[in-house]
Design a protein around this motif. Structure first.
Motif, mmCIF file in Angstrom:
data_model
loop_
_atom_site.group_PDB
_atom_site.id
_atom_site.type_symbol
_atom_site.label_atom_id
_atom_site.label_comp_id
_atom_site.label_asym_id
_atom_site.label_seq_id
_atom_site.Cartn_x
_atom_site.Cartn_y
_atom_site.Cartn_z
ATOM 1 N N LEU A 84 8.803 -6.863 6.021
ATOM 2 C CA LEU A 84 8.691 -5.466 5.607
ATOM 3 C C LEU A 84 9.149 -5.291 4.165
ATOM 4 C CD1 LEU A 84 8.135 -2.482 6.300
ATOM 5 C CD2 LEU A 84 10.517 -2.343 7.094
ATOM 6 N N THR A 85 10.275 -5.929 3.817
ATOM 7 C CA THR A 85 10.783 -5.847 2.451
ATOM 8 C C THR A 85 9.789 -6.438 1.463
ATOM 9 O OG1 THR A 85 13.081 -5.949 3.215
ATOM 10 C CG2 THR A 85 12.674 -6.548 0.924
ATOM 11 N N ARG A 86 9.166 -7.538 1.853
ATOM 12 C CA ARG A 86 8.173 -8.191 0.993
ATOM 13 C C ARG A 86 6.972 -7.283 0.764
ATOM 14 N NH1 ARG A 86 4.503 -13.399 2.772
ATOM 15 N NH2 ARG A 86 3.541 -13.802 0.734
ATOM 16 N N VAL A 87 6.423 -6.728 1.829
ATOM 17 C CA VAL A 87 5.231 -5.888 1.711
ATOM 18 C C VAL A 87 5.543 -4.616 0.933
ATOM 19 C CG1 VAL A 87 3.576 -4.499 3.027
ATOM 20 C CG2 VAL A 87 4.135 -6.815 3.775
ATOM 21 N N ARG A 88 6.668 -3.988 1.214
ATOM 22 C CA ARG A 88 7.025 -2.767 0.497
ATOM 23 C C ARG A 88 7.343 -3.057 -0.965
ATOM 24 N NH1 ARG A 88 10.660 0.708 4.955
ATOM 25 N NH2 ARG A 88 8.833 1.484 6.118
ATOM 26 N N GLY A 89 7.893 -4.228 -1.243
ATOM 27 C CA GLY A 89 8.158 -4.591 -2.635
ATOM 28 C C GLY A 89 6.865 -4.701 -3.441
ATOM 29 N N ILE A 90 5.837 -5.288 -2.838
ATOM 30 C CA ILE A 90 4.536 -5.388 -3.505
ATOM 31 C C ILE A 90 3.940 -3.998 -3.699
ATOM 32 C CG2 ILE A 90 2.174 -6.248 -3.254
ATOM 33 C CD1 ILE A 90 3.449 -8.686 -1.771
ATOM 34 N N ALA A 91 4.049 -3.166 -2.674
ATOM 35 C CA ALA A 91 3.540 -1.790 -2.785
ATOM 36 C C ALA A 91 4.249 -1.037 -3.898
ATOM 37 C CB ALA A 91 3.724 -1.064 -1.450
ATOM 38 N N ASN A 92 5.548 -1.246 -4.039
ATOM 39 C CA ASN A 92 6.311 -0.534 -5.062
ATOM 40 C C ASN A 92 5.902 -0.928 -6.472
ATOM 41 O OD1 ASN A 92 7.770 0.918 -3.188
ATOM 42 N ND2 ASN A 92 9.483 -0.522 -3.128
ATOM 43 N N ARG A 93 5.323 -2.101 -6.630
ATOM 44 C CA ARG A 93 4.793 -2.491 -7.935
ATOM 45 C C ARG A 93 3.378 -1.955 -8.158
ATOM 46 N NH1 ARG A 93 6.024 -8.866 -8.691
ATOM 47 N NH2 ARG A 93 4.443 -8.558 -10.344
ATOM 48 N N LEU A 94 2.612 -1.852 -7.089
ATOM 49 C CA LEU A 94 1.229 -1.377 -7.206
ATOM 50 C C LEU A 94 1.141 0.142 -7.392
ATOM 51 C CD1 LEU A 94 -0.480 -3.522 -4.422
ATOM 52 C CD2 LEU A 94 -1.013 -3.629 -6.859
ATOM 53 N N ILE A 95 1.958 0.871 -6.659
ATOM 54 C CA ILE A 95 1.829 2.332 -6.628
ATOM 55 C C ILE A 95 1.913 2.973 -8.017
ATOM 56 C CG2 ILE A 95 2.949 4.450 -5.828
ATOM 57 C CD1 ILE A 95 3.493 2.908 -3.165
ATOM 58 N N PRO A 96 2.877 2.593 -8.875
ATOM 59 C CA PRO A 96 2.914 3.223 -10.206
ATOM 60 C C PRO A 96 1.647 2.983 -11.025
ATOM 61 C CG PRO A 96 4.991 2.104 -9.741
ATOM 62 C CD PRO A 96 4.028 1.680 -8.675
ATOM 63 N N GLN A 97 0.945 1.883 -10.742
ATOM 64 C CA GLN A 97 -0.263 1.549 -11.508
ATOM 65 C C GLN A 97 -1.457 2.420 -11.129
ATOM 66 O OE1 GLN A 97 0.627 -0.369 -13.896
ATOM 67 N NE2 GLN A 97 2.581 -0.711 -12.832
#
Length: 272
Positions: free
Chosen positions: A75-88
Motif C-alpha cells: 500500500l505504501t509503495r502504490v500510494r507513494g507512486i500515486a503521490n508523485r503522479l498526482i501533482p503532474q
C-alpha cells in the motif's frame, strides 16, 4: 396513431438530449498532443458524485471481505507512486491536483486497476504480483488509468449511453423522469466496470499516461515492456479490461513513439 405518437415522442426526447449536449475540452493537449473536443450531456459534478458513491461501495465490500489494504508495504509503495503522479496532472488540467484523490489496494488475483472520475484509484494485488511490476511499470499503469479520469471518459461514455439508449432509464432521468441519482450511479458503474473503453479512449489514456509517468520521474519506456508482460499472462491475448486496444504490435509501436516524445521531459526531471 399510437405508433406515430411513440415515434414523435422518441424524436422529441432525442432532440432534448442533443440540445443539452456541450462540446468541451476537458484537458490541455500536453506534449503528446491529445486534443479532441468531447460531447457531454451530464455535468462533471454529477458523474463525480456517482463515482464517489460507487467507489465507496467497492471499497466497503473489499473491506468486509478482508481484502482491503492488507499488505502495508505494498500500500505504501502504490500510494507513494500515486503521490508523485498526482501533482503532474496539472500539465493536463489545473484543477486535478486538488481533487479528493483516494488510492487503495485490493487483495485479488485479477490483472486489474482503475481510476474513477474525481481521482478514485484501485489497484489489484494480482496485477503487481503476477506481472512482478517495477515502480516504473506501476507508474505506467496508474498514469494510464489517471488519464481516463482527467479526460472524463466515464462522463463522455455516460453521455453517449444516453444518446444511444444504452441507458434508457438515464435518458428518462435527463428529461425529468425516474430516479436520476440511482440511475446515473448505475450507468456510471456499468461504464466503469462492465463495458470496455473505446479504442480512442484507450489510445488517449496510453499517450497521456506515458507523459504523466515521465513528468513524475518514471521511465516512460517501461510502458512498452509492460504490455509484453500482459500478453504473457493471457496466452497471447490481452486481458478483458484492455480488449479494445490496438493489436499488440501496433500498441507497442505507439507507446514507443510517445515515450520517445517525452524522453526530454523525463531526462530533465531526473537532473533536478
Amino acid at each position: 396513431m399510437r405508433k406515430t405518437w411513440s415515434r414523435w415522442c422518441g424524436m422529441a426526447l432525442a432532440a432534448l438530449v442533443l440540445a443539452g449536449c456541450q462540446t468541451i475540452q476537458t484537458t490541455q493537449g500536453g506534449a503528446v498532443g491529445v486534443d479532441r473536443g468531447q460531447s457531454m450531456l451530464v455535468s462533471a459534478s454529477e458523474v463525480e458524485q456517482a463515482s464517489a458513491q460507487q467507489y465507496q461501495q467497492v471499497i466497503a465490500a473489499a473491506q468486509k471481505k478482508g481484502q482491503l489494504n492488507r499488505d502495508r508495504r505494498m500500500l505504501t509503495r502504490v500510494r507513494g507512486i500515486a503521490n508523485r503522479l498526482i501533482p503532474q496532472t496539472s500539465a493536463f488540467r489545473a484543477d486535478a491536483p486538488g481533487w479528493r484523490w483516494e488510492v487503495n489496494v485490493i487483495e485479488s488475483n485479477e490483472l486489474n486497476a482503475w481510476c474513477m472520475a474525481g481521482g478514485k484509484i484501485a489497484f489489484y494485488r494480482g496485477l503487481i504480483d503476477r506481472l512482478k511490476l517495477t515502480d516504473d511499470e506501476i507508474a505506467a499503469v496508474m498514469g494510464h488509468e489517471i488519464a481516463h479520469a482527467l479526460r472524463e471518459h466515464a462522463r463522455e461514455r455516460v453521455s453517449q449511453a444516453m444518446v444511444t439508449n444504452i441507458g434508457v432509464s438515464v435518458l428518462s432521468a435527463a428529461v425529468g423522469l425516474g430516479q436520476p441519482g440511482a440511475e446515473l450511479m448505475g450507468t456510471v458503474a456499468k461504464v466503469s466496470f462492465e463495458l470496455p473503453n473505446s479504442r480512442l479512449h484507450e489510445t488517449e489514456a496510453d499517450s497521456m499516461g506515458v507523459e504523466l509517468a515521465a513528468r513524475a520521474g518514471y521511465d516512460p519506456r517501461a510502458a512498452v515492456g509492460l504490455w509484453d508482460k500482459m500478453a504473457s499472462q493471457s496466452n497471447g491475448a490481452q486481458p478483458e479490461w484492455l480488449s479494445t486496444h490496438p493489436s499488440h504490435a501496433t500498441r507497442k509501436a505507439e507507446l514507443a513513439r510517445d515515450a520517445a516524445r517525452v524522453m526530454p521531459i523525463y531526462e530533465a526531471t531526473r537532473r533536478r
